[in-house]
Motif scaffolding. Structure first.
Motif, PDB file in Angstrom:
ATOM      1  N   SER A 145       0.831  -1.203   0.000  1.00 23.82           N
ATOM      2  CA  SER A 145       0.000   0.000   0.000  1.00 23.82           C
ATOM      3  C   SER A 145       0.863   1.251   0.000  1.00 23.82           C
ATOM      4  O   SER A 145       0.569   2.226  -0.713  1.00 23.82           O
ATOM      5  CB  SER A 145      -0.921  -0.003   1.232  1.00 23.82           C
ATOM      6  N   ALA A 146       1.934   1.242   0.793  1.00 24.49           N
ATOM      7  CA  ALA A 146       2.839   2.390   0.822  1.00 24.49           C
ATOM      8  C   ALA A 146       3.479   2.609  -0.544  1.00 24.49           C
ATOM      9  O   ALA A 146       3.616   3.755  -1.004  1.00 24.49           O
ATOM     10  CB  ALA A 146       3.907   2.181   1.887  1.00 24.49           C
ATOM     11  N   ALA A 147       3.861   1.530  -1.210  1.00 27.41           N
ATOM     12  CA  ALA A 147       4.473   1.657  -2.531  1.00 27.41           C
ATOM     13  C   ALA A 147       3.500   2.259  -3.539  1.00 27.41           C
ATOM     14  O   ALA A 147       3.863   3.148  -4.321  1.00 27.41           O
ATOM     15  CB  ALA A 147       4.950   0.283  -3.007  1.00 27.41           C
ATOM     16  N   ILE A 148       2.237   1.784  -3.512  1.00 30.33           N
ATOM     17  CA  ILE A 148       1.229   2.303  -4.444  1.00 30.33           C
ATOM     18  C   ILE A 148       0.996   3.789  -4.216  1.00 30.33           C
ATOM     19  O   ILE A 148       0.971   4.595  -5.158  1.00 30.33           O
ATOM     20  CB  ILE A 148      -0.090   1.520  -4.293  1.00 30.33           C
ATOM     21  N   ASN A 149       0.834   4.173  -2.950  1.00 28.09           N
ATOM     22  CA  ASN A 149       0.538   5.573  -2.653  1.00 28.09           C
ATOM     23  C   ASN A 149       1.743   6.470  -2.866  1.00 28.09           C
ATOM     24  O   ASN A 149       1.592   7.622  -3.301  1.00 28.09           O
ATOM     25  CB  ASN A 149       0.034   5.694  -1.206  1.00 28.09           C
ATOM     26  N   LEU A 150       2.938   5.971  -2.570  1.00 32.03           N
ATOM     27  CA  LEU A 150       4.135   6.766  -2.829  1.00 32.03           C
ATOM     28  C   LEU A 150       4.347   6.981  -4.321  1.00 32.03           C
ATOM     29  O   LEU A 150       4.708   8.077  -4.756  1.00 32.03           O
ATOM     30  CB  LEU A 150       5.357   6.088  -2.203  1.00 32.03           C
ATOM     31  N   MET A 151       4.102   5.928  -5.119  1.00 29.63           N
ATOM     32  CA  MET A 151       4.229   6.086  -6.570  1.00 29.63           C
ATOM     33  C   MET A 151       3.173   7.048  -7.105  1.00 29.63           C
ATOM     34  O   MET A 151       3.458   7.862  -7.995  1.00 29.63           O
ATOM     35  CB  MET A 151       4.121   4.723  -7.248  1.00 29.63           C
TER      36      MET A 151
ATOM     37  N   TRP B 101      -1.277  11.210   1.817  1.00 29.58           N
ATOM     38  CA  TRP B 101      -0.113  11.237   0.935  1.00 29.58           C
ATOM     39  C   TRP B 101      -0.531  11.505  -0.507  1.00 29.58           C
ATOM     40  O   TRP B 101      -0.271  12.581  -1.032  1.00 29.58           O
ATOM     41  CB  TRP B 101       0.653   9.915   1.009  1.00 29.58           C
ATOM     42  N   ALA B 102      -1.193  10.549  -1.119  1.00 31.98           N
ATOM     43  CA  ALA B 102      -1.612  10.709  -2.517  1.00 31.98           C
ATOM     44  C   ALA B 102      -2.633  11.839  -2.662  1.00 31.98           C
ATOM     45  O   ALA B 102      -2.610  12.592  -3.639  1.00 31.98           O
ATOM     46  CB  ALA B 102      -2.194   9.392  -3.037  1.00 31.98           C
ATOM     47  N   GLY B 103      -3.531  11.963  -1.676  1.00 34.37           N
ATOM     48  CA  GLY B 103      -4.551  13.007  -1.747  1.00 34.37           C
ATOM     49  C   GLY B 103      -3.969  14.404  -1.733  1.00 34.37           C
ATOM     50  O   GLY B 103      -4.394  15.279  -2.493  1.00 34.37           O
ATOM     51  N   ILE B 104      -2.994  14.644  -0.879  1.00 35.68           N
ATOM     52  CA  ILE B 104      -2.357  15.962  -0.825  1.00 35.68           C
ATOM     53  C   ILE B 104      -1.550  16.233  -2.085  1.00 35.68           C
ATOM     54  O   ILE B 104      -1.519  17.360  -2.601  1.00 35.68           O
ATOM     55  CB  ILE B 104      -1.454  16.052   0.425  1.00 35.68           C
ATOM     56  N   ALA B 105      -0.905  15.198  -2.612  1.00 32.70           N
ATOM     57  CA  ALA B 105      -0.152  15.378  -3.861  1.00 32.70           C
ATOM     58  C   ALA B 105      -1.086  15.722  -5.019  1.00 32.70           C
ATOM     59  O   ALA B 105      -0.740  16.540  -5.888  1.00 32.70           O
ATOM     60  CB  ALA B 105       0.644  14.109  -4.169  1.00 32.70           C
ATOM     61  N   ALA B 106      -2.278  15.119  -5.042  1.00 35.30           N
ATOM     62  CA  ALA B 106      -3.248  15.446  -6.087  1.00 35.30           C
ATOM     63  C   ALA B 106      -3.743  16.881  -5.953  1.00 35.30           C
ATOM     64  O   ALA B 106      -4.089  17.523  -6.953  1.00 35.30           O
ATOM     65  CB  ALA B 106      -4.427  14.472  -6.022  1.00 35.30           C
TER      66      ALA B 106
END
Length: 770
Positions: free
Chosen positions: A10-16, A522-527
């Motif tokens: 899950s960390a890998a998916i969200n970090l990518m 993580w992914a949400g803030i990057a979006a």
């Protein structure tokens, strides 16, 4: 609980995902064609302009300087370079204090994480309880939690001690932050340039008078009761219908501009449209002629509605914006009771003009209590009814639920990679999707309640969103079962058992919240920083609606900090950190990454992008502090409930003083600092008035305030402005149309002195002579 492998995947998916968003942002922001999307604030301030034509056609759209691509991540250090005083001047105090919330998270949880991993993780890891239970499936993640400590073990003294340490440190950081923000606000108010809201109060529930109109009644009341400071006033018109017509005209103008641009590109073909809704069906007609005729019809409706408002006494609401000659006089009026009847002549600081929510000024004051009661009831049912879809989706976002509904997928689900994705990624993304529509619902409910400023609407929506997250996202995710089963369970058991019920389930849900943090934080803030929707909308407008540089400026969508949703989301992470600090510290590093990453992202956004709708001077901070205190008390109660199930009932009593002392701490902070966020000291007001008179002796306040609180629909070039009543233009004797007893101190002096019956003055509340 999911395994280390599941969390790692899950960390890998969200970090990518986060890196992909950041890389796309870094590339798109370098292109000149996107400059107004990623740096709109600089255009609004006039610091940047459109690329010159001398640069060449290609250079105006694509960045051909390869050296800038080498340093494509330089926006991160650049976002941190601006000092806080400059940030306040550039973006406002609201934005600067909002960013400090993320910094507060780092100040609070970095020491807590170090202590938790240094003390509690070794205690939990060496407990060896889970290994001695037969037929129990667990992972290494479970061994890091309090579940691995045997019941009745003296090891729990470490958890009890660290709970007190965490509470003391949390209270210390909250106190210092409250103090710092209060000082920042007072300095901001002292240094703030002149604004209309500094000299204006909003008066509501003006009582009806049989002899005077609302306009005359307001003028008479303030001339009598504030004779030395009253300057002028603007009554409130019910212009909601006119505002809707103006909005329709703006939409029609956009369509007309679109078809005119289309015709200019191809003069040989006149554009056509259909007369049905949205142009999808009906008779085919000439588009330019069709929208021109609709604009003419709508212009007649707008003119008729404007005349109706200006000539109909019923269009004037029992409310007014009253302006004064000094800040001192304004503060006295805004912060005191105006009449012996506390339900009429209600005064409060006026919102700044751009902060006014004009639609709600037309709501009669007597309706507000009923509206707020009904909204509270509706919120209660919304919170618990929303559990039904969330529980359903959550049941499908796990292995057992999917196998039960779709049994033919069992061979696929049992594959190691697919299993890891479902357990480590799907629950968090499912919950995130279901929460997308919630802010709109809660904002609508706050508008129905009748609040008159955008800032207060945001604060009320944030309050609702906070409790929704507590009940649905936190408690709803921890406790299994349907919404009504949970509600029935809570209602049937005594209140002292609720912390036990929730506390037992907390350690088992640590990995779920880890996945949620990675998806949302993580992914949400990057979006958020990529700004996909504003990017697409800007280029569509630029293609079809833009003719001039002014049109291009209006096509920008800088956006703003959404306090109504972002604040409760941050506070939810505080809650998770406080709850799991002594229960499952493995959660804390993920929370720290969220705070650090969000701090950088939002510092960049408020510097370059966001253009706030209003500036409240961080008035929302007491709400933030109070909700963080609630999070702390919840964590304390749940820890007591959890330890009471570990054969430590007597020892658990040692934690009882925590919530009591925390509540007292909150009361102390409120008494010490909260007044700085609701009242303006008369001493400071006098200082600002004195300085202004010395530096601007010829200032014409009447001219400055003339159009400040005129409804926006009257500010267009096609409209006549409603008249602002000025005390200086009025008769100093305060004439009235009243034929009854004397009602003011001015004409009472001219009345006969041989009468003996004192009559209460309806404006001053003191006896007058007949």
């Amino acid at each position: 609980m999911a395994s280390i492998q599941d969390i790692g995947l899950s960390a890998a998916i969200n970090l990518m995902s986060a890196f992909a968003f950041l890389f796309a942002f870094a590339m798109l922001r370098l292109q000149p064609v996107n400059d107004r999307v990623y740096f709109p604030k600089w255009y609004l301030k006039g610091i940047r302009g459109s690329p010159t034509r001398s640069r060449g056609i290609m250079n105006r759209f694509v960045n051909l300087d390869w050296t800038t691509y080498v340093k494509f991540l330089n926006w991160m250090p650049a976002a941190l370079q601006m000092p806080e005083p400059e940030l306040i001047e550039h973006a406002g105090l609201d934005s600067a204090v909002y960013i400090r919330i993320y910094l507060l998270g780092l100040k609070m949880f970095v020491p807590i994480t170090l202590l938790a991993f240094g003390v509690l993780v070794p205690v939990n890891w060496t407990g060896e309880t889970l290994e001695n239970i037969d037929d129990l499936t667990f992972s290494n993640v479970d061994k890091l939690s309090i579940s691995n400590v045997p019941p009745g073990s003296p090891r729990f003294w470490a958890h009890i001690t660290m709970t007190y340490v965490f509470t003391l440190w949390t209270c210390y950081t909250l106190y210092m932050e409250y103090k710092a923000v209060a000082i920042m606000r007072l300095r901001h108010l002292a240094a703030e340039s002149r604004r209309p809201d500094q000299l204006t109060v909003l008066v509501r529930n003006v009582p009806p008078d049989p002899d005077e109109s609302v306009n005359e009644h307001v003028e008479h009341f303030f001339c009598v009761n504030h004779p030395d400071h009253y300057l002028c006033h603007q009554v409130v018109y019910n212009a909601n219908d006119l505002a809707k017509l103006v909005a329709q005209r703006k939409a029609l103008q956009n369509w007309l501009t679109y078809y005119e641009n289309k015709y200019e590109r191809k003069p040989t073909n006149r554009p056509t449209t259909k007369t049905g809704y949205g142009g999808f069906w009906g008779t085919t007609v000439d588009a330019i002629d069709f929208y021109t005729s609709k604009m003419e019809v709508l212009a007649e409706k707008v003119s008729a509605e404007r005349e109706k408002i200006m000539n109909d006494p019923k269009a004037i609401m029992p409310a007014a914006f009253v302006s004064f000659k000094s800040r001192w006089g304004t503060a006295v009026c805004a912060q005191t009771q105006q009449c012996h009847n506390p339900t009429i002549w209600l005064t409060e600081w006026a919102p700044e003009p751009r902060d006014v929510f004009w639609d709600n000024l037309a709501i009669p004051y007597v309706e507000l209590s009923i509206r707020r009661l009904l909204t509270t009831v509706a919120l209660f049912f919304l919170i618990f009814c929303f559990m039904i879809p969330i529980a359903f989706v959550q049941s499908l976002a796990n292995l057992e639920g999917i196998q039960k509904v779709l049994p033919f997928l069992k061979p696929v689900i049992e594959m190691k990679t697919v299993k890891s994705v479902i357990q480590g990624f799907l629950p968090g993304i499912a919950l995130k999707i279901f929460l997308i529509i919630l802010p709109t619902i809660l904002m609508t409910m706050s508008q129905i309640e009748g609040y008159t400023s955008l800032s207060y609407l945001d604060r009320r929506s944030a309050e609702k969103y906070f409790w929704f997250i507590i009940v649905n996202v936190f408690l709803g995710s921890i406790i299994t079962g349907t919404a009504f089963q949970q509600l029935k369970s809570f209602l049937e058991q005594p209140p002292t058992e609720i912390p036990k019920t929730v506390g037992v389930s907390i350690p088992m849900k640590a990995t779920f919240f880890i996945t949620y943090i990675m998806v949302d934080g993580w992914a949400g803030i990057a979006a958020e920083i990529l700004r996909v929707v504003p990017l697409v909308v800007f280029h569509l407008k630029n293609t079809f609606l833009v003719k001039t540089e002014q049109d291009r400026q209006q096509a920008m969508d800088p956006g703003h900090l959404d306090f109504a949703t972002s604040e409760p989301r941050i506070q939810f992470y505080f809650l998770l950190g406080l709850v799991y600090a002594a229960v499952a510290p493995i959660l804390l590093p993920f929370i720290i990454v969220f705070f650090a990453f969000s701090y950088v992202v939002f510092r960049h956004q408020v510097i370059n992008v966001y253009d706030q709708k209003y500036e409240s001077g961080a008035r929302y901070w007491p709400d933030v502090h109070r909700r963080l205190i609630i999070c702390l008390i919840i964590s304390q109660l749940l820890m007591m409930g959890l330890l009471s199930t570990k054969k430590l009932a007597k020892v658990t009593a040692l934690l009882l003083p925590q919530p009591i002392l925390t509540f007292w701490f909150n009361r102390y902070c409120a008494g010490r600092f909260e007044s700085a966020f609701s009242k303006f000291p008369l001493q400071e007001a006098m200082v600002k008035d004195t300085l202004e008179k010395a530096t601007e002796p010829n200032l014409n306040l009447k001219e400055y305030l003339k159009d400040a609180y005129v409804h926006p629909v009257f500010k267009g070039k096609d409209f006549d402005r409603p008249r602002v009543v000025d005390e200086e233009e009025s008769n100093p004797l305060v004439p009235t149309r009243r034929t009854s007893q004397v009602t003011s101190r001015y004409n009472s002096e001219a009345s006969s002195s041989n009468t003996a019956t004192p009559v209460a003055n309806k404006h001053t509340g003191s006896p007058g002579s007949m």
